[in-house]
Design a protein around this motif. Structure first.
Motif, mmCIF file in Angstrom:
data_model
loop_
_atom_site.group_PDB
_atom_site.id
_atom_site.type_symbol
_atom_site.label_atom_id
_atom_site.label_comp_id
_atom_site.label_asym_id
_atom_site.label_seq_id
_atom_site.Cartn_x
_atom_site.Cartn_y
_atom_site.Cartn_z
ATOM 1 N N GLY A 163 0.819 -1.206 0.000
ATOM 2 C CA GLY A 163 0.000 0.000 0.000
ATOM 3 C C GLY A 163 0.852 1.255 0.000
ATOM 4 N N ASN A 164 0.188 2.376 -0.157
ATOM 5 C CA ASN A 164 0.890 3.658 -0.210
ATOM 6 C C ASN A 164 1.179 4.155 1.207
ATOM 7 N N VAL A 165 2.023 3.398 1.913
ATOM 8 C CA VAL A 165 2.289 3.697 3.321
ATOM 9 C C VAL A 165 3.247 4.865 3.512
ATOM 10 N N GLY A 166 3.890 5.326 2.441
ATOM 11 C CA GLY A 166 4.803 6.453 2.532
ATOM 12 C C GLY A 166 4.140 7.755 2.129
ATOM 13 N N PHE A 167 3.878 7.907 0.840
ATOM 14 C CA PHE A 167 3.329 9.156 0.309
ATOM 15 C C PHE A 167 2.007 9.534 0.964
ATOM 16 N N MET A 168 1.113 8.568 1.159
ATOM 17 C CA MET A 168 -0.177 8.878 1.782
ATOM 18 C C MET A 168 -0.207 8.464 3.256
ATOM 19 N N GLY A 169 0.447 7.366 3.579
ATOM 20 C CA GLY A 169 0.409 6.862 4.953
ATOM 21 C C GLY A 169 1.047 7.805 5.949
ATOM 22 N N PHE A 170 2.223 8.341 5.642
ATOM 23 C CA PHE A 170 2.913 9.237 6.572
ATOM 24 C C PHE A 170 2.090 10.497 6.859
ATOM 25 N N PRO A 171 1.613 11.204 5.818
ATOM 26 C CA PRO A 171 0.788 12.389 6.102
ATOM 27 C C PRO A 171 -0.475 12.056 6.887
ATOM 28 N N LEU A 172 -1.093 10.920 6.568
ATOM 29 C CA LEU A 172 -2.339 10.554 7.235
ATOM 30 C C LEU A 172 -2.114 10.230 8.716
ATOM 31 N N ILE A 173 -1.080 9.439 9.002
ATOM 32 C CA ILE A 173 -0.771 9.093 10.396
ATOM 33 C C ILE A 173 -0.453 10.354 11.186
ATOM 34 N N THR A 174 0.307 11.267 10.587
ATOM 35 C CA THR A 174 0.650 12.528 11.244
ATOM 36 C C THR A 174 -0.599 13.349 11.524
ATOM 37 N N THR A 175 -1.523 13.386 10.555
ATOM 38 C CA THR A 175 -2.737 14.182 10.679
ATOM 39 C C THR A 175 -3.696 13.606 11.712
ATOM 40 N N VAL A 176 -3.885 12.294 11.677
ATOM 41 C CA VAL A 176 -4.894 11.653 12.531
ATOM 42 C C VAL A 176 -4.373 11.380 13.941
ATOM 43 N N PHE A 177 -3.147 10.847 14.044
ATOM 44 C CA PHE A 177 -2.632 10.427 15.351
ATOM 45 C C PHE A 177 -1.654 11.416 15.967
ATOM 46 N N GLY A 178 -1.150 12.354 15.161
ATOM 47 C CA GLY A 178 -0.179 13.315 15.667
ATOM 48 C C GLY A 178 1.220 13.013 15.165
ATOM 49 N N ALA A 179 2.025 14.058 15.009
ATOM 50 C CA ALA A 179 3.383 13.892 14.478
ATOM 51 C C ALA A 179 4.247 12.998 15.356
ATOM 52 N N ASP A 180 3.950 12.960 16.663
ATOM 53 C CA ASP A 180 4.753 12.152 17.573
ATOM 54 C C ASP A 180 4.547 10.656 17.373
ATOM 55 N N LYS A 181 3.513 10.271 16.606
ATOM 56 C CA LYS A 181 3.248 8.849 16.355
ATOM 57 C C LYS A 181 3.785 8.390 14.999
ATOM 58 N N LEU A 182 4.414 9.312 14.263
ATOM 59 C CA LEU A 182 4.946 8.960 12.948
ATOM 60 C C LEU A 182 6.006 7.869 13.030
ATOM 61 N N VAL A 183 6.675 7.759 14.166
ATOM 62 C CA VAL A 183 7.741 6.760 14.314
ATOM 63 C C VAL A 183 7.227 5.345 14.026
#
Length: 305
Positions: free
Chosen positions: A108-128
């Motif tokens: 899946g598009n876990v980079g281009f779309m996944g990273f922005p989405l995780i940052t937006t929904v869960f917060g930048a601190d959860k991007l790890v």
């Protein structure tokens, strides 16, 4: 987050994609601009975002959580392989298309779309957590992924595993375990570059879709069932798989389920061109899953509560 708030966040990403689509259609980007922007994201802004993901204020992940996340990521990918194998037989896909369908289910598009989405929904601190998931993604996509796209004829080149997104992930882990902090001005510069990842990635997706022949996208009927499997069945099955293994509300499980519902990885196009894959089928998979994920992802996150 409520369904409405998540839907609004997805609309924000969709708007950025739409701008990229219009820019491509109106020839505002110029020839090969999407390819150039992709190189900038993959080699500059995304690595910067990955390296700083462990040092974002509020980010709190232990060494045990790192290993746990990597372990569950590997488990998820093992499950994707099983689902992909079953799906191509359910679809009765022609032999020459099986590898492509399997690739589209697994990656899946876990980079281009996944990273922005995780940052937006869960917060930048959860991007790890998404960064750790992406390590497993990179190891697999540039090995067995190539074989799938090429229909079993692609040769494995270990040098493809040496890429900046994977390298920056390893570097971020090394800095984390060694308790090394980057100088303030370096961290600030990398944070600033990393912030450009989301808008650039969405512009690239929009431009990529704009370059697809729209009429041909609706010719393959199997794609419709595939989309249902990719965007709905896979994340729901992953949720059921990990539910007995992780406590309710565990952040690793939540992020894993959301990333399981990502649309088809856009690098499928690049690999299809390079290894003689089914470019038309890949284009169909990317188009439908990317557009429909605007609805399915908010539903998925709402289910997670």
């Amino acid at each position: 987050m409520s369904f409405l708030m998540i839907f609004q966040q997805m609309l924000m990403l969709l708007l950025m994609m739409l701008i990229g689509y219009i820019m491509e259609k109106k020839y505002l980007l110029g020839e090969n601009s999407a390819a150039v922007m992709s190189k900038i994201v993959l080699n500059v802004t995304l690595p910067a975002q990955i390296i700083t993901s462990f040092s974002i204020e509020g980010a709190d992940i232990s060494a045990a959580a790192v290993g746990k996340t990597l372990g569950f990521s590997a488990l998820a990918y093992a499950f994707y392989f099983v689902v992909a194998w079953l799906m191509v037989r359910l679809l009765r896909a022609p032999k020459e298309q099986r590898g492509t369908y399997e690739y589209m289910v697994i990656f899946g598009n876990v980079g281009f779309m996944g990273f922005p989405l995780i940052t937006t929904v869960f917060g930048a601190d959860k991007l790890v957590y998404a960064v750790l998931f992406n390590i497993v993604f990179n190891l697999l996509v540039f090995s067995v992924g190539i074989q799938m796209i090429a229909g079993g004829s692609g040769s494995f080149d270990w040098r493809r595993l040496i890429n900046l997104p994977l390298g920056s992930s390893v570097l971020a882990l090394l800095l984390f375990f060694a308790h090394i902090e980057l100088p303030g001005f370096v961290n600030t510069a990398l944070f600033t570059l990393g912030d450009a990842t989301t808008p650039l990635a969405m512009l690239i997706l929009g431009a990529t879709i704009a370059a697809m022949p729209i009429r041909e996208l609706f010719e393959e009927r199997r794609v419709y069932l595939f989309v249902a499997v990719k965007l709905l069945a896979v994340p729901v099955l992953v949720l059921l798989l990990i539910k007995p293994l992780l406590p309710a509300g565990d952040i690793i499980g939540s992020i894993l389920v959301v990333l399981s519902g990502m649309p088809v990885a856009t690098n499928a196009t690049m690999l299809s061109v390079e290894y003689g894959g089914d470019i038309k089928l890949v284009s169909q998979g990317i188009f439908f899953t990317t557009v429909l994920s605007v609805l399915t992802i908010p539903l998925l996150i709402a289910v997670l509560g």
